[in-house]
Scaffold this motif. Structure first.
Motif, PDB file in Angstrom:
ATOM      1  N   LYS A  58     -19.011 -19.237 -34.723  1.00  0.00           N
ATOM      2  CA  LYS A  58     -17.792 -19.653 -34.014  1.00  0.00           C
ATOM      3  C   LYS A  58     -17.808 -19.083 -32.609  1.00  0.00           C
ATOM      4  O   LYS A  58     -18.276 -17.973 -32.383  1.00  0.00           O
ATOM      5  N   PHE A  59     -17.276 -19.844 -31.668  1.00  0.00           N
ATOM      6  CA  PHE A  59     -17.185 -19.381 -30.298  1.00  0.00           C
ATOM      7  C   PHE A  59     -15.865 -18.648 -30.095  1.00  0.00           C
ATOM      8  O   PHE A  59     -14.803 -19.165 -30.453  1.00  0.00           O
ATOM      9  N   LYS A  60     -15.923 -17.472 -29.505  1.00  0.00           N
ATOM     10  CA  LYS A  60     -14.723 -16.673 -29.259  1.00  0.00           C
ATOM     11  C   LYS A  60     -13.715 -17.414 -28.390  1.00  0.00           C
ATOM     12  O   LYS A  60     -12.505 -17.314 -28.609  1.00  0.00           O
ATOM     13  N   GLU A  61     -14.204 -18.120 -27.388  1.00  0.00           N
ATOM     14  CA  GLU A  61     -13.329 -18.727 -26.392  1.00  0.00           C
ATOM     15  C   GLU A  61     -12.789 -20.105 -26.795  1.00  0.00           C
ATOM     16  O   GLU A  61     -11.956 -20.662 -26.086  1.00  0.00           O
ATOM     17  N   LEU A  62     -13.276 -20.656 -27.900  1.00  0.00           N
ATOM     18  CA  LEU A  62     -12.851 -21.988 -28.324  1.00  0.00           C
ATOM     19  C   LEU A  62     -11.898 -21.893 -29.506  1.00  0.00           C
ATOM     20  O   LEU A  62     -11.856 -20.879 -30.199  1.00  0.00           O
ATOM     21  N   ASN A  89     -20.097 -19.346 -23.100  1.00  0.00           N
ATOM     22  CA  ASN A  89     -19.187 -18.806 -24.102  1.00  0.00           C
ATOM     23  C   ASN A  89     -19.929 -17.905 -25.083  1.00  0.00           C
ATOM     24  O   ASN A  89     -21.146 -17.900 -25.155  1.00  0.00           O
ATOM     25  N   THR A  90     -19.163 -17.155 -25.863  1.00  0.00           N
ATOM     26  CA  THR A  90     -19.708 -16.147 -26.769  1.00  0.00           C
ATOM     27  C   THR A  90     -19.737 -16.676 -28.193  1.00  0.00           C
ATOM     28  O   THR A  90     -18.696 -16.984 -28.768  1.00  0.00           O
ATOM     29  N   LEU A  91     -20.945 -16.772 -28.762  1.00  0.00           N
ATOM     30  CA  LEU A  91     -21.123 -17.255 -30.124  1.00  0.00           C
ATOM     31  C   LEU A  91     -21.203 -16.054 -31.075  1.00  0.00           C
ATOM     32  O   LEU A  91     -22.028 -15.161 -30.886  1.00  0.00           O
ATOM     33  N   VAL A  92     -20.338 -16.058 -32.075  1.00  0.00           N
ATOM     34  CA  VAL A  92     -20.310 -14.998 -33.082  1.00  0.00           C
ATOM     35  C   VAL A  92     -20.882 -15.564 -34.379  1.00  0.00           C
ATOM     36  O   VAL A  92     -20.388 -16.564 -34.897  1.00  0.00           O
ATOM     37  N   THR A  93     -21.948 -14.928 -34.886  1.00  0.00           N
ATOM     38  CA  THR A  93     -22.555 -15.339 -36.153  1.00  0.00           C
ATOM     39  C   THR A  93     -22.614 -14.135 -37.075  1.00  0.00           C
ATOM     40  O   THR A  93     -22.300 -13.004 -36.679  1.00  0.00           O
ATOM     41  N   ASP A  99     -19.009  -8.788 -31.796  1.00  0.00           N
ATOM     42  CA  ASP A  99     -19.118  -8.936 -30.344  1.00  0.00           C
ATOM     43  C   ASP A  99     -19.757 -10.257 -29.948  1.00  0.00           C
ATOM     44  O   ASP A  99     -19.502 -10.780 -28.872  1.00  0.00           O
ATOM     45  N   GLY A 100     -20.626 -10.812 -30.800  1.00  0.00           N
ATOM     46  CA  GLY A 100     -21.289 -12.071 -30.509  1.00  0.00           C
ATOM     47  C   GLY A 100     -22.291 -11.941 -29.372  1.00  0.00           C
ATOM     48  O   GLY A 100     -22.566 -10.849 -28.883  1.00  0.00           O
ATOM     49  N   LYS A 101     -22.823 -13.085 -28.963  1.00  0.00           N
ATOM     50  CA  LYS A 101     -23.776 -13.147 -27.852  1.00  0.00           C
ATOM     51  C   LYS A 101     -23.435 -14.336 -26.979  1.00  0.00           C
ATOM     52  O   LYS A 101     -23.126 -15.413 -27.476  1.00  0.00           O
ATOM     53  N   GLN A 102     -23.552 -14.137 -25.675  1.00  0.00           N
ATOM     54  CA  GLN A 102     -23.255 -15.209 -24.732  1.00  0.00           C
ATOM     55  C   GLN A 102     -24.374 -16.241 -24.753  1.00  0.00           C
ATOM     56  O   GLN A 102     -25.556 -15.900 -24.776  1.00  0.00           O
TER      57      GLN A 102
END
Length: 130
Positions: A58-62, A89-93, A99-102
């Motif tokens: 999931k993307f943090k910003e969406l 955007n930052t993808l969290v898996t 924190d995810g990764k950009q």
């Protein structure tokens, strides 16, 4: 060694392994041009981060109901729109932690009917260097 999917596929192709055609993209415009160059009736827009589970991420910003980091679309215009949502955007898996990764690059790949999926992992035994 951390390499992205598109880099790994280029290496595999160099050694004669059949891989799907695809192109890296760093902007929505490059993503759209990649899809136009590939041609076809379907495309896969894949976030390139060093983590697994990108499709379920999931993307943090969406919004919460937004799609993850792997999306199947039908037209180059759809590729561009999805690329614009993902890039920057930052993808969290499950592998990134909270924190995810950009996402700074995408892999635009031709669509395909998938019968089977295979995953490959390699580990170096440091004691024997093999």
């Amino acid at each position: 060694m951390n390499i992205h999917e598109y880099q790994a596929k280029a290496l595999l192709k160099e050694f004669g392994v059949p891989v799907s055609r695809g192109l890296a993209a760093f902007t929505p415009e490059e993503a759209e041009a990649a899809a136009a160059k590939l041609g076809g009736i379907a495309f896969v827009v894949k976030a390139q981060i060093h983590a697994g589970g990108r499709g379920k991420g999931k993307f943090k910003e969406l919004p919460e109901d937004a799609k993850g980091g792997v999306r199947v679309v039908r037209t180059p215009a759809d590729v561009k729109a999805n690329a614009a949502q993902m890039l920057g955007n930052t993808l969290v898996t499950i592998q990134t932690g909270p924190d995810g990764k950009q996402v700074n690059r995408l892999y635009i790949e031709e669509g395909a009917s998938i019968d089977k999926e295979f995953y490959l992992s390699m580990l170096v035994d440091r004691a024997t260097s093999r």
